[in-house]
Design an enzyme around this catalytic site. Structure first.
Site, PDB file in Angstrom:
ATOM      1  CG  ASN A   9      54.333  20.537  69.167  1.00  0.00           C
ATOM      2  OD1 ASN A   9      53.258  20.879  69.652  1.00  0.00           O
ATOM      3  ND2 ASN A   9      54.417  19.786  68.090  1.00  0.00           N
ATOM      4  CG  ASP A  11      50.617  20.629  68.449  1.00  0.00           C
ATOM      5  OD1 ASP A  11      50.618  21.786  67.977  1.00  0.00           O
ATOM      6  OD2 ASP A  11      51.026  19.632  67.817  1.00  0.00           O
ATOM      7  NE  ARG A  20      35.605  20.912  81.649  1.00  0.00           N
ATOM      8  CZ  ARG A  20      35.516  21.357  82.907  1.00  0.00           C
ATOM      9  NH1 ARG A  20      35.455  22.640  83.149  1.00  0.00           N
ATOM     10  NH2 ARG A  20      35.484  20.502  83.896  1.00  0.00           N
ATOM     11  CG  HIS A  52      46.299  19.484  69.102  1.00  0.00           C
ATOM     12  ND1 HIS A  52      46.773  19.999  67.934  1.00  0.00           N
ATOM     13  CD2 HIS A  52      46.854  18.240  69.225  1.00  0.00           C
ATOM     14  CE1 HIS A  52      47.583  19.129  67.370  1.00  0.00           C
ATOM     15  NE2 HIS A  52      47.650  18.035  68.111  1.00  0.00           N
ATOM     16  CB  THR A 101      51.032  11.390  69.024  1.00  0.00           C
ATOM     17  OG1 THR A 101      51.958  12.392  68.601  1.00  0.00           O
ATOM     18  CG2 THR A 101      51.790  10.112  69.341  1.00  0.00           C
ATOM     19  CD  GLU A 152      60.605  17.108  63.449  1.00  0.00           C
ATOM     20  OE1 GLU A 152      60.085  18.075  62.870  1.00  0.00           O
ATOM     21  OE2 GLU A 152      60.230  16.680  64.548  1.00  0.00           O
ATOM     22  N   GLY A 212      57.515  18.820  72.554  1.00  0.00           N
ATOM     23  CA  GLY A 212      56.248  19.337  73.039  1.00  0.00           C
ATOM     24  C   GLY A 212      55.757  18.721  74.328  1.00  0.00           C
ATOM     25  CG  HIS A 213      53.449  14.694  75.991  1.00  0.00           C
ATOM     26  ND1 HIS A 213      53.960  13.929  77.003  1.00  0.00           N
ATOM     27  CD2 HIS A 213      52.108  14.695  76.157  1.00  0.00           C
ATOM     28  CE1 HIS A 213      52.969  13.474  77.743  1.00  0.00           C
ATOM     29  NE2 HIS A 213      51.834  13.914  77.246  1.00  0.00           N
TER      30      HIS A 213
HETATM   31  N1  PXP Z   1      57.945  16.579  65.636  1.00  0.00           N
HETATM   32  C1  PXP Z   1      56.836  16.192  64.962  1.00  0.00           C
HETATM   33  C2  PXP Z   1      56.893  16.120  63.479  1.00  0.00           C
HETATM   34  C3  PXP Z   1      55.649  15.870  65.649  1.00  0.00           C
HETATM   35  O1  PXP Z   1      54.555  15.489  64.945  1.00  0.00           O
HETATM   36  C4  PXP Z   1      55.627  15.996  67.054  1.00  0.00           C
HETATM   37  C5  PXP Z   1      54.365  15.691  67.801  1.00  0.00           C
HETATM   38  O2  PXP Z   1      53.360  16.543  67.428  1.00  0.00           O
HETATM   39  C6  PXP Z   1      56.789  16.430  67.704  1.00  0.00           C
HETATM   40  C7  PXP Z   1      57.946  16.688  66.977  1.00  0.00           C
HETATM   41  C8  PXP Z   1      56.836  16.629  69.185  1.00  0.00           C
HETATM   42  O3  PXP Z   1      56.665  15.412  69.828  1.00  0.00           O
HETATM   43  P1  PXP Z   1      56.473  15.398  71.420  1.00  0.00           P
HETATM   44  O4  PXP Z   1      55.187  16.108  71.718  1.00  0.00           O
HETATM   45  O5  PXP Z   1      56.434  13.941  71.735  1.00  0.00           O
HETATM   46  O6  PXP Z   1      57.650  16.099  72.008  1.00  0.00           O
END
Ligand code: PXP
Length: 238
Positions: A9, A11, A20, A52, A101, A152, A212-213
């Site tokens: 991910n 984002d 910015r 984002h 989030t 999911e 993602g994070h």
């Molecule tokens: N899956 C879904 C449906 C999400 O909304 C997110 C966060 O945007 C993620 C996975 C990924 O989460 P993380 O950024 O905590 O890894």
């Protein structure tokens, strides 16, 4: 056992750019780097508030990425764009404006008619549908009744409690087993990190992880290719 696919991910690459309102870092370039590092898919969430990822990012991602998983809520303009771009996969998520989030899964007992319309429109244009839900049997059965091929599982509770208790992991295991038994493909994600991903990746029914994070955070120090490669090794059990 086949290990799950790693979808990254991107984002929060866009989060840094939007801090910015500049043109870097570019999430589309990040997506290409993730693919080069072995990510099987790229995930992006076009939020109603565009905090984002922006529309132009999704347009560029849909042209350049091999396998795009677009996360979206049921808002009208985002759905229209998704139908036009026809990403490989659409994951429906809940959205609350004030949340930091995505805090919980969809409540499939809620606005089912609106959800079913969204599902039908995306399915009509050829998207594979997945619903982001909490690991609860009732939600899994409702997902099945909505006719989607995949869910999911929200791993947020596991991510917040795994050090203290195995209960949330057990709930994920039971949910994944039940979903598979009734014919749903199982994905999982949210709050997964280098420290907690392995036990979830070893749940045999889970086919795809969306992370993602933690990857973007590590990328600040290591670069994005090594960050994705490190996560890929953990996911694949290497
Ligand atoms: N899956 C879904 C449906 C999400 O909304 C997110 C966060 O945007 C993620 C996975 C990924 O989460 P993380 O950024 O905590 O890894």
């Amino acid at each position: 056992m086949t290990p799950p696919r790693l979808y990254v991910n991107i984002d929060h690459v866009a989060t840094v750019r939007e801090a910015r309102k500049a043109d870097e870092p570019d999430p589309v370039l990040a997506a290409a780097e993730c693919e080069a590092a072995g990510a099987e898919g790229i995930t992006a969430h076009l939020r109603e508030d565009r905090r984002h990822i922006q529309d132009r990012d999704v347009i560029a991602l849909s042209e350049r990425v091999r396998t795009l998983n677009l996360e979206l809520a049921t808002s009208h303009d985002v759905l229209a764009l998704a139908c036009r771009l026809q990403p490989y996969q659409a994951t429906l998520v809940p959205e609350r404006r004030q949340e930091i989030t995505t805090e919980g899964g969809l409540d499939l007992k809620g606005d089912t008619a609106r959800l079913q319309t969204t599902i039908d429109r995306l399915a009509e244009v050829g998207c594979r549908l997945s619903l982001f839900i909490d690991p609860e049997f009732e939600q899994i059965e409702l997902a099945k009744s909505l006719g989607v091929p995949a869910i999911e599982l929200h791993t947020g509770r596991y991510a917040n409690t795994w050090r203290e208790s195995p209960a949330a992991l057990e709930d994920l295991r039971a949910a994944a087993r039940h979903a598979t038994e009734i014919g749903l493909a199982v994905h999982a994600g949210h709050g997964l990190t280098y420290a907690n991903v392995q036990t979830v990746a070893r749940i045999p029914e889970i086919e795809e992880l969306n992370i993602g994070h933690s990857i973007v955070s590590r990328a600040i120090f290591s670069g994005i290719r090594p960050a994705v490669q490190d996560m890929g090794r953990l996911v694949r059990g290497g």
